[in-house]
Design a protein around this motif. Structure first.
Motif, PDB file in Angstrom:
ATOM      1  N   TYR A 183       0.827  -1.207   0.000  1.00 56.45           N
ATOM      2  CA  TYR A 183       0.000   0.000   0.000  1.00 56.45           C
ATOM      3  C   TYR A 183       0.863   1.259   0.000  1.00 56.45           C
ATOM      4  CZ  TYR A 183      -3.442   3.520   1.181  1.00 56.45           C
ATOM      5  OH  TYR A 183      -4.230   4.651   1.163  1.00 56.45           O
TER       6      TYR A 183
ATOM      7  N   ASP B 134     -12.903   1.356   0.276  1.00 57.05           N
ATOM      8  CA  ASP B 134     -12.230   0.088   0.003  1.00 57.05           C
ATOM      9  C   ASP B 134     -11.733   0.011  -1.436  1.00 57.05           C
ATOM     10  OD1 ASP B 134     -12.674  -0.691   2.572  1.00 57.05           O
ATOM     11  OD2 ASP B 134     -14.388  -1.988   2.104  1.00 57.05           O
TER      12      ASP B 134
ATOM     13  N   GLN C  45     -10.753   2.608  -3.295  1.00 54.93           N
ATOM     14  CA  GLN C  45      -9.550   3.434  -3.395  1.00 54.93           C
ATOM     15  C   GLN C  45      -8.337   2.698  -2.818  1.00 54.93           C
ATOM     16  OE1 GLN C  45      -9.009   6.287  -4.959  1.00 54.93           O
ATOM     17  NE2 GLN C  45     -11.138   6.282  -5.674  1.00 54.93           N
ATOM     18  N   GLU C  46      -8.560   1.966  -1.734  1.00 54.18           N
ATOM     19  CA  GLU C  46      -7.470   1.194  -1.143  1.00 54.18           C
ATOM     20  C   GLU C  46      -7.014   0.087  -2.090  1.00 54.18           C
ATOM     21  OE1 GLU C  46      -6.654  -1.559   2.799  1.00 54.18           O
ATOM     22  OE2 GLU C  46      -8.176   0.023   2.885  1.00 54.18           O
TER      23      GLU C  46
ATOM     24  N   THR D 164      -4.897   1.643  -4.857  1.00 51.14           N
ATOM     25  CA  THR D 164      -3.563   2.015  -4.392  1.00 51.14           C
ATOM     26  C   THR D 164      -2.684   0.792  -4.177  1.00 51.14           C
ATOM     27  OG1 THR D 164      -4.455   3.994  -3.325  1.00 51.14           O
ATOM     28  CG2 THR D 164      -2.301   3.226  -2.575  1.00 51.14           C
ATOM     29  N   ARG D 165      -3.252  -0.210  -3.553  1.00 49.58           N
ATOM     30  CA  ARG D 165      -2.444  -1.373  -3.177  1.00 49.58           C
ATOM     31  C   ARG D 165      -2.079  -2.227  -4.400  1.00 49.58           C
ATOM     32  NH1 ARG D 165      -4.960  -2.699   1.024  1.00 49.58           N
ATOM     33  NH2 ARG D 165      -3.344  -2.259   2.563  1.00 49.58           N
TER      34      ARG D 165
END
Length: 449
Positions: free
Chosen positions: A327, A356, A358-359, A362-363
């Motif tokens: 992340y 969630d 957006q996470e 990114t990850r």
């Protein structure tokens, strides 16, 4: 003067050979001649070593993509000359090199002066945007706007020869090296590390500096344990050129009294008198008309708080088992490619429903895929633009077109990607992509007025 292999820097010496070495580091777009007015006085006390950044001042065009890389080349140059310990004064980019020396190579540094310097130079977006402008239009737009960034209006009007010298100095810089230096400053951020600077430090800034002004100087003083502040009235960013006597006097006093490696407990300010009254940015001694400037050191306890330091960055922690969570690496890459403003907006708009997602982006998209070493970012931008055209995703095109420019694609290369997409993905899809690209390129590559 020197012959310069790729792993070293172009340099020159002035002053007695048996004197302690004092290094003067230049600002982005300048040459070692920015220090010409300081050298006669400083060379009476020290062996003065000046260097040019890669591609500046006729130096060979071997781009350096980070402040750390420039610092490594500087140390390699000094090692070849047998110089082990030295004082260091740097302006702007040169100041960033000074901080890097203090953090990574403290055993080499006897004393430090940071001039027109910041622990973080603006935003990464600003410097990457400058790189896009240079890649598209050359250095002429940056050169023409240099005097208004570097000097006060009154000085520029009164000193046309110096103003023209500044323009020509930027204009003759190698564009590729200038772009690489912009990338280096875009990535430079030592706000969380200032407490580890362990040498006596003078922080010097022009009162009218609109690039790295008194606020940035106070951040440095607040974070560095043994630092003192000097605010020079009537000066902008290139303060050694605009107020040479004041800067020379301050450097002589600092390096004459603080040539050591041990900390002391006193952290204060230097009050710089001026020939005209100005509202001081921090509490100072009474203003007096003197030339050259005669600074007075004020103890830390007599001064009000200077600035707030940004909280230290917390390094990512690897999980107890398996590989590290991607992340944090993904967020860094996402910001570098899409820009802070775009990412900040996307994250700010996320709520309980979309957070969630957006996470996940990114990850996995940025931490797992964009951060893989198998393709460089230019190539990934070409692939991404083609995929967006093929998939019919015009809403995603604009940020990735801006990303492509930041990643080093020229407008001409983007045109070729879209022409290729027209053949393989369809003319109607490419037609819409060209409309978006035309607008984005116009916005991103228009030089500042």
């Amino acid at each position: 003067m020197s012959e310069t292999p790729p792993n070293t820097l172009q340099y020159r010496f002035d002053g007695p050979e048996d004197a302690p070495v004092l290094i003067l580091g230049p600002s982005l777009g300048t040459t070692w001649h920015m220090w010409d007015r300081q050298v006669p006085e400083l060379a009476q006390h020290w062996r003065i070593f000046r260097f040019d950044l890669p591609g500046h001042g006729g130096a060979p065009a071997h781009p350096a993509g980070s402040v750390a890389e420039v610092t490594t080349r500087l140390l390699a140059t000094l090692d070849g000359l047998g110089v082990q310990r030295f004082g260091y004064a740097g302006c702007a980019f040169g100041g960033a090199v000074g901080v890097e020396l203090a953090l990574r190579h403290p055993e080499r540094l006897a004393s430090l002066a940071l001039i027109a310097t910041s622990p973080r130079f603006g935003t990464a977006d600003e410097f990457r945007q400058r790189g896009v402008i240079v890649r598209t239009n050359g250095l002429d737009p940056i050169a023409r706007s240099a005097p208004e960034r570097w000097f006060t209006g009154g000085f520029a009007a009164a000193q046309p020869a110096i103003t023209e010298w500044a323009v020509q100095m930027v204009r003759t810089t190698d564009p590729g090296c200038y772009i690489a230096a912009c990338e280096a400053l875009a990535a430079f951020d030592v706000r969380g590390e200032l407490g580890r600077v362990g040498v006596p430090t003078l922080v010097l800034v022009g009162s009218d500096d609109q690039v790295t002004g008194p606020a940035e100087a106070r951040t440095l003083v607040a974070g560095i344990p043994d630092a003192r502040l000097a605010v020079v009235p009537g000066a902008s960013h290139l303060v050694p050129v605009e107020q040479p006597a004041a800067v020379t006097d301050l450097l002589v006093r600092h390096f004459s009294t603080a040539w050591q490696t041990a900390h002391d407990a006193s952290t204060g300010q230097i009050a710089v008198p001026a020939a005209h009254a100005m509202a001081p940015a921090v509490p100072t001694a009474p203003v007096a008309s003197t030339a050259p400037v005669q600074p007075a050191l004020a103890p830390a306890q007599a001064a009000s708080p200077i600035a707030e330091i940004a909280p230290a960055a917390v390094p990512p922690q690897a999980p107890a088992h398996g590989r590290p969570d991607p992340y944090d690496a993904g967020l860094k890459v996402r910001r570098e490619v899409l820009g802070d403003a775009h990412v900040d907006q996307a994250l700010a708009q996320a709520d309980e429903f979309s957070g969630d997602f957006q996470e996940l982006l990114t990850r996995y998209a940025w931490g797992e895929i964009w951060d893989r070493p198998g393709l460089d970012r230019r190539t990934r931008s070409c692939v991404t633009l083609t995929a967006l055209v093929a998939g019919g995703h015009p809403d995603e095109l604009a940020p990735h077109l801006r990303a492509a420019l930041r990643n080093g694609l020229t407008p001409g290369e983007i045109k070729e990607v879209l022409l290729q997409a027209a053949v393989y993905c369809g003319v109607p899809a490419a037609n819409g992509a060209f409309r978006v690209a035309q607008q984005v390129i116009r916005e991103e590559t228009t030089p500042p007025e």
